[in-house]
Design an enzyme around this catalytic site. Structure first.
Site, PDB file in Angstrom:
ATOM      1  N   ASP A   1       0.841  -1.192   0.000  1.00  0.00           N
ATOM      2  CA  ASP A   1       0.000   0.000   0.000  1.00  0.00           C
ATOM      3  C   ASP A   1       0.883   1.252   0.000  1.00  0.00           C
ATOM      4  O   ASP A   1       1.895   1.314   0.694  1.00  0.00           O
ATOM      5  CB  ASP A   1      -0.910  -0.016   1.236  1.00  0.00           C
ATOM      6  CG  ASP A   1      -2.057   0.949   1.140  1.00  0.00           C
ATOM      7  OD1 ASP A   1      -3.212   0.496   1.045  1.00  0.00           O
ATOM      8  OD2 ASP A   1      -1.795   2.176   1.163  1.00  0.00           O
TER       9      ASP A   1
ATOM     10  N   VAL B   1     -10.753   3.189  -3.532  1.00  0.00           N
ATOM     11  CA  VAL B   1     -10.396   2.660  -4.856  1.00  0.00           C
ATOM     12  C   VAL B   1     -11.408   1.567  -5.190  1.00  0.00           C
ATOM     13  O   VAL B   1     -11.523   0.570  -4.446  1.00  0.00           O
ATOM     14  CB  VAL B   1      -8.963   2.099  -4.888  1.00  0.00           C
ATOM     15  CG1 VAL B   1      -8.661   1.526  -6.267  1.00  0.00           C
ATOM     16  CG2 VAL B   1      -7.948   3.185  -4.530  1.00  0.00           C
TER      17      VAL B   1
ATOM     18  N   HIS C   1     -10.434  -5.086  -3.090  1.00  0.00           N
ATOM     19  CA  HIS C   1      -9.112  -5.447  -2.577  1.00  0.00           C
ATOM     20  C   HIS C   1      -9.216  -5.847  -1.113  1.00  0.00           C
ATOM     21  O   HIS C   1     -10.064  -5.358  -0.369  1.00  0.00           O
ATOM     22  CB  HIS C   1      -8.108  -4.299  -2.744  1.00  0.00           C
ATOM     23  CG  HIS C   1      -8.607  -2.972  -2.255  1.00  0.00           C
ATOM     24  ND1 HIS C   1      -9.477  -2.198  -2.996  1.00  0.00           N
ATOM     25  CD2 HIS C   1      -8.369  -2.294  -1.113  1.00  0.00           C
ATOM     26  CE1 HIS C   1      -9.746  -1.090  -2.320  1.00  0.00           C
ATOM     27  NE2 HIS C   1      -9.092  -1.127  -1.163  1.00  0.00           N
TER      28      HIS C   1
HETATM   29  P1  DGP Z   1      -9.489   1.559   0.355  1.00  0.00           P
HETATM   30  O1  DGP Z   1      -9.591   2.806   1.200  1.00  0.00           O
HETATM   31  O2  DGP Z   1      -9.944   0.310   1.096  1.00  0.00           O
HETATM   32  O3  DGP Z   1     -10.175   1.736  -0.984  1.00  0.00           O
HETATM   33  O4  DGP Z   1      -7.949   1.357   0.118  1.00  0.00           O
HETATM   34  C1  DGP Z   1      -7.263   1.842  -0.990  1.00  0.00           C
HETATM   35  C2  DGP Z   1      -5.802   1.792  -0.658  1.00  0.00           C
HETATM   36  O5  DGP Z   1      -5.089   1.910  -1.877  1.00  0.00           O
HETATM   37  C3  DGP Z   1      -5.314   2.912   0.249  1.00  0.00           C
HETATM   38  O6  DGP Z   1      -4.862   2.345   1.477  1.00  0.00           O
HETATM   39  C4  DGP Z   1      -4.161   3.558  -0.496  1.00  0.00           C
HETATM   40  C5  DGP Z   1      -3.877   2.588  -1.617  1.00  0.00           C
HETATM   41  N1  DGP Z   1      -3.489   3.197  -2.868  1.00  0.00           N
HETATM   42  C6  DGP Z   1      -4.148   4.157  -3.542  1.00  0.00           C
HETATM   43  N2  DGP Z   1      -3.515   4.446  -4.689  1.00  0.00           N
HETATM   44  C7  DGP Z   1      -2.436   3.629  -4.742  1.00  0.00           C
HETATM   45  C8  DGP Z   1      -1.390   3.448  -5.686  1.00  0.00           C
HETATM   46  O7  DGP Z   1      -1.312   4.092  -6.719  1.00  0.00           O
HETATM   47  N3  DGP Z   1      -0.441   2.517  -5.384  1.00  0.00           N
HETATM   48  C9  DGP Z   1      -0.503   1.767  -4.234  1.00  0.00           C
HETATM   49  N4  DGP Z   1       0.468   0.888  -4.039  1.00  0.00           N
HETATM   50  N5  DGP Z   1      -1.476   1.908  -3.332  1.00  0.00           N
HETATM   51  C10 DGP Z   1      -2.418   2.838  -3.577  1.00  0.00           C
END
Ligand code: DGP
Length: 114
Positions: free
Chosen positions: A30, A96, A100
Site C-alpha cells: 500500500d 479505490v 481489494h
Molecule cells: P481503500 O480505502 O480500502 O479503498 O484502500 C485503498 C488503498 O489503496 C489505500 O490504502 C491507499 C492505496 N493506494 C491508492 N492508490 C495507490 C497506488 O497508486 N499505489 C498503491 N500501491 N497503493 C495505492
C-alpha cells in the site's frame, strides 16, 4: 466496471512494489501504509466492490484470502497474527473501486476499529 489505478498496476502501466502474484491475484504494498506490513491483494479480473460479488465469484474471493494467508506464512508473521480487511463503499472507507483485501501486520491491532 471502470478502470482504476489498480487496473494500471495490473497492466504494469504504473509502478508498484509487487510482492505476490498468481494466476488470479496480484498483491503489492500500500502506498499509504497503516502498519509495518500493509499489502493489498486484488483480483486480476476486477469487481468494483464486495456488493458486486455473485456466487460464481466465491472461488475468487476465497483465493484472495488464501493468498493473504499464504503470504503471511511465507513472510513469517502468520503465527504472531495479522488483520485482513475489505472496505466497501462510503461508510466502509473504500476509496479505490477495484475490490481489494488489506493485509495489515507487524504491530498489535486495536478492536473495534475507528
Ligand atoms: P481503500 O480505502 O480500502 O479503498 O484502500 C485503498 C488503498 O489503496 C489505500 O490504502 C491507499 C492505496 N493506494 C491508492 N492508490 C495507490 C497506488 O497508486 N499505489 C498503491 N500501491 N497503493 C495505492
Amino acid at each position: 466496471m471502470g478502470d482504476t489505478i489498480f487496473g494500471k498496476i495490473i497492466r504494469r502501466e504504473i509502478p508498484a512494489d509487487i510482492v505476490y502474484e498468481n494466476d488470479d491475484v496480484l498483491a503489492f504494498r500500500d502506498l499509504n501504509p497503516q502498519a509495518p506490513v500493509h499489502v493489498l491483494f486484488i483480483p486480476k479480473h476486477a469487481m468494483a466492490t464486495l456488493n458486486d460479488a455473485i456466487p460464481s465469484d466465491a472461488t475468487l474471493l476465497g483465493n484472495l484470502l488464501l493468498a493473504a494467508a499464504d503470504y503471511a506464512k511465507r513472510e513469517g508473521f502468520a503465527e504472531q497474527g495479522y488483520r485482513t480487511v475489505i472496505n466497501c463503499n462510503e461508510h466502509g472507507g473504500q476509496t479505490v473501486f477495484h475490490l481489494h483485501v488489506h493485509l495489515l501486520a507487524g504491530r498489535s491491532m486495536h478492536w473495534p476499529p475507528g
